[in-house]
Design a protein around this motif. Structure first.
Motif, PDB file in Angstrom:
ATOM      1  N   ALA A 374       0.441   0.056   5.151  1.00 26.39           N
ATOM      2  CA  ALA A 374      -0.750  -0.028   4.288  1.00 26.39           C
ATOM      3  C   ALA A 374      -0.847   1.211   3.407  1.00 26.39           C
ATOM      4  O   ALA A 374      -1.118   1.113   2.197  1.00 26.39           O
ATOM      5  N   GLY A 375      -0.626   2.388   4.005  1.00 30.97           N
ATOM      6  CA  GLY A 375      -0.631   3.612   3.199  1.00 30.97           C
ATOM      7  C   GLY A 375       0.482   3.617   2.176  1.00 30.97           C
ATOM      8  O   GLY A 375       0.290   4.050   1.027  1.00 30.97           O
ATOM      9  N   GLY A 376       1.665   3.127   2.583  1.00 31.06           N
ATOM     10  CA  GLY A 376       2.785   3.069   1.650  1.00 31.06           C
ATOM     11  C   GLY A 376       2.528   2.123   0.502  1.00 31.06           C
ATOM     12  O   GLY A 376       2.906   2.405  -0.650  1.00 31.06           O
ATOM     13  N   LEU A 377       1.859   1.012   0.775  1.00 25.63           N
ATOM     14  CA  LEU A 377       1.572   0.036  -0.276  1.00 25.63           C
ATOM     15  C   LEU A 377       0.586   0.606  -1.299  1.00 25.63           C
ATOM     16  O   LEU A 377       0.790   0.487  -2.520  1.00 25.63           O
ATOM     17  N   VAL A 378      -0.466   1.256  -0.800  1.00 28.91           N
ATOM     18  CA  VAL A 378      -1.449   1.862  -1.717  1.00 28.91           C
ATOM     19  C   VAL A 378      -0.789   2.966  -2.539  1.00 28.91           C
ATOM     20  O   VAL A 378      -0.984   3.060  -3.753  1.00 28.91           O
ATOM     21  N   GLY A 379       0.017   3.815  -1.876  1.00 30.81           N
ATOM     22  CA  GLY A 379       0.696   4.893  -2.589  1.00 30.81           C
ATOM     23  C   GLY A 379       1.669   4.380  -3.635  1.00 30.81           C
ATOM     24  O   GLY A 379       1.782   4.948  -4.728  1.00 30.81           O
ATOM     25  N   THR A 380       2.369   3.300  -3.319  1.00 32.70           N
ATOM     26  CA  THR A 380       3.317   2.719  -4.271  1.00 32.70           C
ATOM     27  C   THR A 380       2.599   2.182  -5.506  1.00 32.70           C
ATOM     28  O   THR A 380       3.049   2.381  -6.639  1.00 32.70           O
ATOM     29  N   VAL A 381       1.471   1.506  -5.284  1.00 35.05           N
ATOM     30  CA  VAL A 381       0.700   0.984  -6.420  1.00 35.05           C
ATOM     31  C   VAL A 381       0.208   2.129  -7.300  1.00 35.05           C
ATOM     32  O   VAL A 381       0.306   2.071  -8.534  1.00 35.05           O
ATOM     33  N   LEU A 382      -0.293   3.188  -6.683  1.00 40.97           N
ATOM     34  CA  LEU A 382      -0.772   4.329  -7.465  1.00 40.97           C
ATOM     35  C   LEU A 382       0.378   5.014  -8.196  1.00 40.97           C
ATOM     36  O   LEU A 382       0.241   5.429  -9.354  1.00 40.97           O
TER      37      LEU A 382
END
Length: 439
Positions: A374-382
């Protein structure tokens, strides 16, 4: 009279075989259903755990968000730098092939040796025989003093080229114009002056246009000021700040020779550069003595070396940004260990109701992976949002690689698995009796 007897099919054997196949299919379906239900239950438990401790999990995710975003941005910056470096090298002349005479002599009367230079006929033959050539130019080089008026003279390097030299070398005309085919055909006494020399003699590019200089008493009119696409620091044929370009046909008057040390060609596409260079070299070799040596220089090797250096630097930068993910992984492990400690009684109840150690391990490992992912997904989008915003709101095309997102998400999963294994194993190994007594 003999009678043939045919044995009836064994119905009992066939029935048993069909029943065995049906049972095997049923067992597979049952196992699949059990595993699906178990995994769905594990996911639901992980979601409930997140809801129960939102603040703690959000703070734990923050490290993964920063780490994943940094990986995406590092890859984007690395690709941007790589593209800039390759475009800079290509600025010397897109798809350029530079033929150079490197050695070899011919023996004339009285055993007098002379260099076996290339000729304008060599260039014309190559133009006719090599497909893919879109421009070519000979180059005569000579040095002389030029008179700039008021009794002042300056030492200068003069290059005799044809109008296509501008395209072959990707030159930038800063003021005025480059000489054209009509100037070359009419043997016009015109010159295009190098930018640094124009500033030195006439203060600015525009002021240099229209001035006259004298070469061996012959007046030339400055019609243009040029610069190289990139500053080669004197490492190209334009090795002096005091350089003037004049039509090749005019330069022959000063050299008194048709001999060429260098000929420039430009290919249609980059894929044709290396095959074209080999073919050009072969044609020129065939037109001269076997002992003469000619070398084709291209930018392909430089670009290949620069690409390797850029890729290595990109890898180092990615590994550096991965340190952030490692620190985030430690944070996930600490959070999951605290989570296991706070849910000891819950673990005991689940084991008392029949949950196996494998299921308990899978539950906490799934929570760790989901937290990390979940953290990786948010970071990737940002991380992807910044380069896409630049591309959307400006004309600057930042290269965006989908592999950066893949790398960030895959690394997030790996971090979750690695740093979630210890807490999951600790939860799986808890004694059911002791956990039920835990307060």
């Amino acid at each position: 009279m003999s009678t043939s007897v045919t044995n009836p099919p064994n119905d009992a054997t066939e029935t048993a075989r069909l029943r065995k196949r049906a049972n095997s299919s049923f067992d597979k379906t049952l196992r699949s259903a059990r595993s699906t239900i178990a995994f769905r239950e594990t996911v639901n438990l992980a979601i409930d755990s997140f809801r129960a401790s939102k603040t703690r999990f959000l703070l734990t995710m923050l490290g993964m968000v920063i780490g994943s975003a940094s990986i995406v941005l590092v890859v984007t910056l690395g690709l941007t730098g790589r593209q800039y470096a390759l475009d800079t090298i290509s600025g010397l002349g897109p798809n350029k092939v530079e033929m150079q005479y490197t050695g070899g002599i011919t023996m004339g009367p009285d055993n007098v040796s002379t260099p076996d230079y290339m000729t304008i006929e060599d260039m014309q033959t190559v133009d006719n025989q090599v497909p893919g050539i879109i421009a070519s130019s000979p180059m005569l080089e000579f040095h002389d003093d030029i008179s700039i008026g008021n009794g002042m003279t300056k030492e200068a390097m003069l290059l005799g080229v044809n109008p296509q030299y501008k395209e072959v070398r990707n030159l930038k005309v800063m003021a005025g114009r480059f000489f054209d085919d009509q100037d070359a055909t009419s043997h016009a006494k015109v010159a295009v002056i190098f930018g640094p020399m124009a500033r030195q003699l006439y203060t600015s590019y525009a002021d240099a246009i229209g001035h006259q200089i004298s070469i061996r008493g012959i007046p030339f009119t400055i019609i243009g000021v040029f610069l190289e696409s990139i500053d080669t620091q004197g490492q190209s044929e334009i090795s002096s700040d005091r350089t003037l370009l004049v039509p090749y046909e005019v330069a022959r008057y000063f050299t008194g020779s048709n001999d060429l040390k260098e000929i420039f060609f430009s290919m249609r596409t980059s894929k044709e550069v290396e095959p074209g260079a080999a073919q050009i070299t072969q044609i020129i070799h065939n037109r001269h003595y076997p002992t003469s040596e000619y070398k084709a220089q291209t930018l392909t090797d430089w670009i290949r070396i620069m690409a390797k250096i850029a890729d290595m630097l990109l890898l180092v930068m990615i590994l550096g940004s991965a340190i952030t993910l490692t620190v985030s992984g430690v944070g996930i492990m600490n959070s999951m260990l605290a989570n296991v400690q706070s849910r000891i009684r819950e673990i005991g109840i689940r084991k008392a109701m029949g949950a196996t150690s494998r299921e308990i391990r899978m539950q906490f490992l799934t929570e760790a992976v989901f937290l990390s992912l979940a953290g990786g997904l948010v970071g990737t989008v940002l991380g992807m949002a910044l380069p896409f915003s630049v591309r959307f709101f400006s004309d600057f095309k930042i290269p965006v690689s989908a592999w950066s997102a893949v790398i960030a998400l895959a690394t997030s999963v790996v971090v979750g698995v690695i740093f979630g294994t210890l807490p999951a194993n600790r939860a799986a190994k808890l004694d059911p009796v002791a956990t039920l007594k835990y307060e």
